[in-house]
Design a protein around this motif. Structure first.
Motif, mmCIF file in Angstrom:
data_model
loop_
_atom_site.group_PDB
_atom_site.id
_atom_site.type_symbol
_atom_site.label_atom_id
_atom_site.label_comp_id
_atom_site.label_asym_id
_atom_site.label_seq_id
_atom_site.Cartn_x
_atom_site.Cartn_y
_atom_site.Cartn_z
ATOM 1 N N TRP A 144 1.933 -55.044 10.433
ATOM 2 C CA TRP A 144 3.149 -56.011 10.805
ATOM 3 C C TRP A 144 4.258 -54.749 11.469
ATOM 4 N N CYS A 145 3.261 -54.137 11.954
ATOM 5 C CA CYS A 145 3.626 -52.526 12.785
ATOM 6 C C CYS A 145 3.719 -52.483 14.203
ATOM 7 N N ARG A 168 -1.878 -54.695 1.233
ATOM 8 C CA ARG A 168 -2.748 -54.596 0.041
ATOM 9 C C ARG A 168 -3.821 -55.808 0.211
ATOM 10 N N ASP A 215 -5.009 -48.712 0.538
ATOM 11 C CA ASP A 215 -4.206 -47.703 -0.563
ATOM 12 C C ASP A 215 -3.193 -48.656 -0.179
ATOM 13 N N LYS A 216 -4.399 -49.157 -2.263
ATOM 14 C CA LYS A 216 -3.667 -50.729 -1.982
ATOM 15 C C LYS A 216 -2.298 -50.299 -3.508
ATOM 16 N N ARG A 217 -2.380 -48.817 -4.026
ATOM 17 C CA ARG A 217 -1.652 -48.686 -4.616
ATOM 18 C C ARG A 217 0.099 -48.116 -4.405
ATOM 19 N N GLY A 218 -0.670 -47.483 -3.058
ATOM 20 C CA GLY A 218 0.566 -46.723 -2.407
ATOM 21 C C GLY A 218 0.920 -45.448 -2.858
ATOM 22 N N ASP A 219 -0.586 -44.304 -3.748
ATOM 23 C CA ASP A 219 0.263 -43.742 -4.222
ATOM 24 C C ASP A 219 -0.159 -42.272 -3.274
ATOM 25 N N PHE A 235 0.022 -43.189 0.293
ATOM 26 C CA PHE A 235 0.918 -43.407 1.424
ATOM 27 C C PHE A 235 2.927 -42.729 0.998
ATOM 28 N N VAL A 236 2.966 -43.178 -0.694
ATOM 29 C CA VAL A 236 4.134 -42.208 -1.241
ATOM 30 C C VAL A 236 4.283 -41.093 -1.557
ATOM 31 N N LEU A 280 6.265 -46.037 10.001
ATOM 32 C CA LEU A 280 5.874 -45.897 10.679
ATOM 33 C C LEU A 280 5.540 -46.381 11.689
ATOM 34 N N SER A 288 -1.125 -49.381 5.024
ATOM 35 C CA SER A 288 -0.252 -50.227 3.655
ATOM 36 C C SER A 288 -0.333 -51.921 3.319
ATOM 37 N N VAL A 304 4.693 -41.042 3.703
ATOM 38 C CA VAL A 304 4.927 -41.525 5.149
ATOM 39 C C VAL A 304 6.448 -43.195 5.491
#
Lengths: 161, 117
Positions: A54-55, A86, A107-111, A113-114, A122, A84, A119
């Motif tokens: 979406w970015c 999912r 990175d389905k859990r966002g670990d 990324f976050v 974007l 990001s 991050v």
């Protein structure tokens, strides 16, 4: 006052550009089911590109990153695109419209990324040297085909052809 | 003075050009004549958002995956609070989740991107 302003922008420039630290390790699955562990890529220069379907700014830089990857993949450079998104099917549909040849990891859990790479904007791209250190964090759309970017990578490759 | 102006202008241009090519991940929440950047660590924000229980209610009513609600609460309201990680969690949300979070803020009496005079 003048001095304070100069110091402010100097600190700002430093915080936006270079800082060298050990790249947090992770294992993520790619769209084709392969597992990628960052520490297993030691010895290669790694480009970690964080993006989302979406970015718009991320989509803008994808062709130049793909062109760079095609040119440097055989010279010890690995490019990993970490999304990001999912929804695996959504990413697959997106990549049919915007195909790239480098691996796309989920990175389905966002670990990653976050918690690991923090991050907050974007796209965000990390350049990791052969020893596994983050040597630069790039924020926003990049031209990965630019002379400046390629010179940075050549330097990290140490002139290996 | 001229030199200072040039330095400030270059700095502002750098900031603006960096902002132009990224997706926005910051927003302002306001309540009771006070406005804050979401995720920023301020004592009065903690009082308004966390200690009042507002943020728990906002998260409860937002359509966001459970583990991400936990991350948001952790990085906004607990001892692990971190503005960068709060913003990173927000950046990680899907556009629908972001919209739902903002909508839930509004439902609980907050204004979004409005700075009271």
């Amino acid at each position: 006052m003048k001095k304070a302003i100069l110091i402010f922008f100097f600190v700002l420039a430093l915080s936006v550009t270079a800082h060298s630290s050990v790249a947090p390790d992770f294992t993520l699955k790619s769209l084709d089911g392969k597992r990628y562990t960052l520490s297993a890529l030691k010895g290669k220069v790694v480009i970690l590109n964080f993006w989302a379907s979406w970015c718009g700014a991320c989509i803008e830089e994808m062709p130049s990153l793909d062109g760079f990857y095609r040119q440097y993949r055989k010279r010890g450079v690995e490019v990993l695109g970490i999304t990001s998104d999912r929804d695996e099917e959504l990413v697959k549909r997106f990549l049919k419209k915007h195909p790239v040849s480098y691996p796309i990891l989920l990175d389905k859990r966002g670990d990653v990324f976050v918690d690991k790479y923090v991050v907050s904007l974007l796209p965000m791209t990390f350049i990791i040297d052969r020893e596994g250190n983050v040597v630069e964090k790039l924020i926003g759309t990049q031209d990965f085909q630019s002379k400046d970017f390629k010179e940075k990578i050549e330097k990290l490759l140490g002139g290996a052809k | 003075m001229k030199k200072t102006l040039i330095v400030v202008s270059i700095g502002l241009l750098m900031i603006l050009s960096a902002c132009a090519s990224t997706e926005r991940t910051a927003f302002i929440i306001s309540k009771g004549n006070r406005a804050y950047y979401f995720g920023r660590q301020e004592k009065s924000l903690k009082l308004t958002l966390c200690d009042s229980g507002d943020f728990r209610r906002v998260l409860r009513d937002a359509q966001i995956r459970k583990d991400l609600k936990k991350k948001l609460y952790r990085y906004v309201c607990t001892k692990d609070a971190s503005p960068e990680k709060a913003r990173a969690t927000y950046a990680y949300l899907t556009p629908e989740e972001k919209k739902s979070l903002k909508h839930s803020f509004v439902l609980h009496g907050y204004a979004i991107n409005y700075v009271p005079c």
